[in-house]
Design a protein around this motif. Structure first.
Motif, mmCIF file in Angstrom:
data_model
loop_
_atom_site.group_PDB
_atom_site.id
_atom_site.type_symbol
_atom_site.label_atom_id
_atom_site.label_comp_id
_atom_site.label_asym_id
_atom_site.label_seq_id
_atom_site.Cartn_x
_atom_site.Cartn_y
_atom_site.Cartn_z
ATOM 1 N N MET A 1 52.504 -38.062 -18.581
ATOM 2 C CA MET A 1 52.820 -38.016 -17.256
ATOM 3 C C MET A 1 51.640 -37.426 -16.503
ATOM 4 O O MET A 1 50.859 -36.785 -17.215
ATOM 5 C CB MET A 1 53.821 -37.014 -16.789
ATOM 6 N N ALA A 2 50.854 -37.863 -15.728
ATOM 7 C CA ALA A 2 49.821 -37.630 -14.907
ATOM 8 C C ALA A 2 49.633 -36.024 -14.305
ATOM 9 O O ALA A 2 50.820 -35.310 -14.317
ATOM 10 C CB ALA A 2 49.565 -38.349 -13.698
ATOM 11 N N GLU A 3 48.705 -35.588 -14.603
ATOM 12 C CA GLU A 3 48.490 -33.891 -14.256
ATOM 13 C C GLU A 3 49.139 -33.841 -12.838
ATOM 14 O O GLU A 3 49.408 -32.656 -12.714
ATOM 15 C CB GLU A 3 46.984 -33.625 -14.234
ATOM 16 N N ARG A 4 48.757 -34.549 -11.901
ATOM 17 C CA ARG A 4 49.456 -34.200 -10.571
ATOM 18 C C ARG A 4 50.833 -34.047 -10.533
ATOM 19 O O ARG A 4 51.233 -33.490 -9.363
ATOM 20 C CB ARG A 4 48.971 -35.368 -9.593
ATOM 21 N N TYR A 5 51.381 -34.301 -11.386
ATOM 22 C CA TYR A 5 52.942 -34.327 -11.414
ATOM 23 C C TYR A 5 53.244 -32.907 -12.170
ATOM 24 O O TYR A 5 54.698 -32.452 -12.323
ATOM 25 C CB TYR A 5 53.526 -35.528 -11.983
ATOM 26 N N ASN A 6 52.419 -32.226 -12.875
ATOM 27 C CA ASN A 6 52.825 -31.142 -13.811
ATOM 28 C C ASN A 6 53.490 -30.197 -13.113
ATOM 29 O O ASN A 6 54.479 -29.373 -13.582
ATOM 30 C CB ASN A 6 51.608 -30.466 -14.551
ATOM 31 N N TYR B 1 61.058 -35.158 -4.824
ATOM 32 C CA TYR B 1 59.736 -34.360 -4.753
ATOM 33 C C TYR B 1 59.312 -34.071 -3.425
ATOM 34 O O TYR B 1 59.067 -35.005 -2.432
ATOM 35 C CB TYR B 1 58.911 -35.333 -5.668
ATOM 36 N N LYS B 2 58.666 -32.996 -3.389
ATOM 37 C CA LYS B 2 58.103 -32.776 -1.924
ATOM 38 C C LYS B 2 56.541 -33.538 -2.075
ATOM 39 O O LYS B 2 56.084 -33.877 -3.113
ATOM 40 C CB LYS B 2 57.719 -31.104 -1.891
ATOM 41 N N SER B 3 56.250 -33.598 -0.938
ATOM 42 C CA SER B 3 55.067 -34.369 -0.765
ATOM 43 C C SER B 3 53.875 -33.548 -1.262
ATOM 44 O O SER B 3 53.790 -32.099 -1.134
ATOM 45 C CB SER B 3 54.604 -34.574 0.807
ATOM 46 N N LYS B 4 53.036 -34.196 -1.896
ATOM 47 C CA LYS B 4 51.829 -33.392 -2.721
ATOM 48 C C LYS B 4 50.839 -33.200 -1.482
ATOM 49 O O LYS B 4 50.424 -34.288 -0.547
ATOM 50 C CB LYS B 4 51.254 -34.127 -3.766
ATOM 51 N N GLN B 5 49.854 -32.205 -1.558
ATOM 52 C CA GLN B 5 48.718 -31.955 -0.884
ATOM 53 C C GLN B 5 47.626 -32.167 -1.740
ATOM 54 O O GLN B 5 47.573 -31.558 -2.702
ATOM 55 C CB GLN B 5 48.777 -30.491 -0.055
ATOM 56 N N TYR B 6 46.710 -32.894 -1.404
ATOM 57 C CA TYR B 6 45.453 -33.333 -1.964
ATOM 58 C C TYR B 6 44.279 -32.580 -1.573
ATOM 59 O O TYR B 6 43.948 -32.265 -0.373
ATOM 60 C CB TYR B 6 44.907 -34.565 -2.043
ATOM 61 N N PRO B 7 43.546 -31.677 -2.265
ATOM 62 C CA PRO B 7 42.390 -30.826 -1.826
ATOM 63 C C PRO B 7 41.225 -31.808 -1.175
ATOM 64 O O PRO B 7 41.030 -32.985 -1.941
ATOM 65 C CB PRO B 7 42.038 -30.129 -3.120
ATOM 66 N N ARG B 8 40.505 -31.162 -0.538
ATOM 67 C CA ARG B 8 39.291 -32.075 0.090
ATOM 68 C C ARG B 8 38.221 -31.652 -1.159
ATOM 69 O O ARG B 8 38.209 -30.536 -1.576
ATOM 70 C CB ARG B 8 38.850 -31.616 1.471
ATOM 71 N N ILE B 9 37.628 -32.829 -1.585
ATOM 72 C CA ILE B 9 36.624 -32.633 -2.764
ATOM 73 C C ILE B 9 35.182 -32.650 -2.015
ATOM 74 O O ILE B 9 34.799 -33.747 -1.456
ATOM 75 C CB ILE B 9 36.832 -33.854 -3.539
ATOM 76 N N ASP C 1 40.830 -39.605 -19.361
ATOM 77 C CA ASP C 1 42.163 -39.254 -18.769
ATOM 78 C C ASP C 1 42.436 -40.308 -17.709
ATOM 79 O O ASP C 1 42.094 -40.151 -16.442
ATOM 80 C CB ASP C 1 42.494 -37.914 -18.258
ATOM 81 N N THR C 2 43.342 -41.246 -17.784
ATOM 82 C CA THR C 2 43.648 -42.416 -16.819
ATOM 83 C C THR C 2 44.316 -41.975 -15.616
ATOM 84 O O THR C 2 44.256 -42.337 -14.648
ATOM 85 C CB THR C 2 44.384 -43.655 -17.452
ATOM 86 N N GLY C 3 44.942 -40.667 -15.952
ATOM 87 C CA GLY C 3 45.856 -40.059 -14.775
ATOM 88 C C GLY C 3 45.201 -39.285 -13.721
ATOM 89 O O GLY C 3 45.805 -39.080 -12.859
ATOM 90 N N LEU C 4 43.933 -39.331 -14.095
ATOM 91 C CA LEU C 4 43.136 -38.640 -13.063
ATOM 92 C C LEU C 4 42.366 -39.460 -12.124
ATOM 93 O O LEU C 4 41.534 -39.139 -11.246
ATOM 94 C CB LEU C 4 41.898 -37.654 -13.656
ATOM 95 N N TRP C 5 43.054 -40.764 -12.059
ATOM 96 C CA TRP C 5 42.549 -41.750 -11.116
ATOM 97 C C TRP C 5 42.484 -41.072 -9.441
ATOM 98 O O TRP C 5 41.582 -41.796 -8.601
ATOM 99 C CB TRP C 5 43.152 -42.896 -10.919
ATOM 100 N N TRP C 6 43.453 -40.339 -9.450
ATOM 101 C CA TRP C 6 43.559 -39.774 -7.907
ATOM 102 C C TRP C 6 42.502 -39.161 -7.332
ATOM 103 O O TRP C 6 42.226 -38.981 -6.532
ATOM 104 C CB TRP C 6 44.963 -39.062 -7.982
ATOM 105 N N ILE C 7 41.956 -38.312 -8.189
ATOM 106 C CA ILE C 7 40.369 -37.635 -7.969
ATOM 107 C C ILE C 7 39.538 -38.646 -7.244
ATOM 108 O O ILE C 7 38.928 -38.242 -6.568
ATOM 109 C CB ILE C 7 39.810 -36.908 -9.490
ATOM 110 N N ILE C 8 39.279 -39.905 -8.159
ATOM 111 C CA ILE C 8 38.534 -40.698 -7.509
ATOM 112 C C ILE C 8 38.889 -41.238 -6.167
ATOM 113 O O ILE C 8 38.083 -41.259 -5.105
ATOM 114 C CB ILE C 8 38.285 -41.629 -8.498
ATOM 115 N N ALA C 9 40.156 -41.500 -6.182
ATOM 116 C CA ALA C 9 40.876 -42.091 -4.817
ATOM 117 C C ALA C 9 40.765 -41.050 -3.692
ATOM 118 O O ALA C 9 40.278 -41.387 -2.628
ATOM 119 C CB ALA C 9 42.112 -42.415 -4.833
ATOM 120 N N ALA C 10 40.771 -39.820 -4.188
ATOM 121 C CA ALA C 10 40.847 -38.619 -2.822
ATOM 122 C C ALA C 10 39.279 -38.292 -2.412
ATOM 123 O O ALA C 10 39.129 -38.098 -1.530
ATOM 124 C CB ALA C 10 41.417 -37.529 -3.563
#
Length: 101
Positions: A1-6, A19-27, A54-63
């Protein structure tokens, strides 16, 4: 499972988990960030594997990029993407934002 769901925080309503909404940091920009121009067949998860192993870290690139179609792993060919090199810092910020709530 992706790191963001840990550290997903759940609540229940009528016995069903939500699940509560996730907050993504400004990078923030970094001098060490990499930039790539996408080609046909590129996907965010494959790019994440190439740069983070790690394929699960795609959200970092998206963010880090506001020029990606929301909800899609497929950037338009010819799109310039920023690849943050500070993935560990971003993950720590993400966890901090989402475990404190």
């Amino acid at each position: 499972m992706a790191e963001r769901y840990n550290n997903a925080i759940t609540r229940t309503s009528q016995g069903k988990p939500y699940y509560k909404s996730k907050q993504y940091p400004r990078i923030p920009l970094s001098e060490t960030d990499r930039y790539v121009v996408t080609t046909v067949g590129d996907r965010l998860d494959l790019l994440a594997y190439n740069y983070y192993r790690d394929t699960g870290l795609w959200w970092i690139i998206a963010a880090a990029n506001n020029n990606i179609t929301k909800g899609s792993l497929f950037p338009v060919p010819g799109t310039q993407l920023r690849i943050p090199t500070n993935a560990a810092t971003v993950i720590n910020l993400f966890n901090k934002f989402n475990t404190a709530r």
